[in-house]
Design an enzyme around this catalytic site. Structure first.
Site, PDB file in Angstrom:
ATOM      1  N   GLY A  65       1.400   4.372 -32.677  1.00 43.31           N
ATOM      2  CA  GLY A  65       0.691   5.647 -32.608  1.00 43.31           C
ATOM      3  C   GLY A  65      -0.767   5.584 -32.210  1.00 43.31           C
ATOM      4  N   HIS A  66      -1.345   4.401 -32.087  1.00 43.66           N
ATOM      5  CA  HIS A  66      -2.784   4.310 -31.781  1.00 43.66           C
ATOM      6  C   HIS A  66      -3.022   3.369 -30.626  1.00 43.66           C
ATOM      7  CE1 HIS A  66      -7.131   3.570 -32.455  1.00 43.66           C
ATOM      8  NE2 HIS A  66      -7.089   4.778 -32.935  1.00 43.66           N
ATOM      9  N   MET A  67      -2.982   3.724 -29.505  1.00 49.14           N
ATOM     10  CA  MET A  67      -2.537   4.978 -28.918  1.00 49.14           C
ATOM     11  C   MET A  67      -1.324   4.664 -28.064  1.00 49.14           C
ATOM     12  SD  MET A  67      -6.325   6.496 -28.298  1.00 49.14           S
ATOM     13  CE  MET A  67      -7.218   4.972 -28.581  1.00 49.14           C
TER      14      MET A  67
END
Length: 172
Positions: A65-67
């Protein structure tokens, strides 16, 4: 310039750690995805310095999720890594007199580069001040490929484990 590092990189060999994850676990309570140290590389109680490595892999919890498509290690995770190194050193030599060392704050933090999967994040701390049962203050650096990616000052405080246990018991 190598003189800018807390510990000379020539003294650190990721292939010859002085303490592995099991030794770290004896002193640090973090487990599973919150373990942010792979091995200890150097300790010097006379200079109050310690170094470790965090081998950054594609399996890190933050990668998805990052990123998406461009995984960058979050700054807060870099700070957690140096906090865990500070805690390890403090606990190993009983410098604070606490059951657990917790985050007390950070000052003058600068992010100067990126950390991505495949990197070895070299972490270094230098204890500047220790007030037993009160606080430790440590300068820190994170280095990737001989470049500083994060630096600043960290404060560690004793965690009141009895108070935490009491609060959790009241919730049960």
């Amino acid at each position: 310039m190598k003189s800018e590092f807390i510990i000379s990189l020539d003294l650190l060999d990721v292939n010859k750690p002085i303490a592995d994850i099991e030794a770290i676990r004896k002193l640090n309570p973090q487990r599973f995805e919150m373990e942010q140290l792979t091995a200890i590389l150097h300790e010097d109680l006379d200079r109050n310095v310690c170094a470790a490595v965090k081998v950054v892999t594609d399996d890190e919890f933050w990668c998805r999720g990052h990123m998406p498509g461009m995984p960058l290690m979050p700054g807060v995770i870099m700070l957690e890594s140096v906090a865990q190194l500070s805690s390890y050193f403090t606990q190993k030599f009983d410098l604070l007199g606490a059951d657990i060392v917790g985050f007390g704050g950070v000052d003058d933090v600068r992010f100067r580069g990126i950390v991505t999967p495949g990197d070895n994040l070299i972490l270094m701390v230098k204890l500047l001040k220790s007030r037993r049962n009160r606080m430790i203050i440590a300068a820190f650096q994170g280095v990737v490929n001989e470049s500083i990616v994060v630096e600043g000052t960290l404060r560690g405080i004793p965690i009141p484990t009895a108070a935490v246990a009491e609060q959790l018991a009241r919730r049960s």
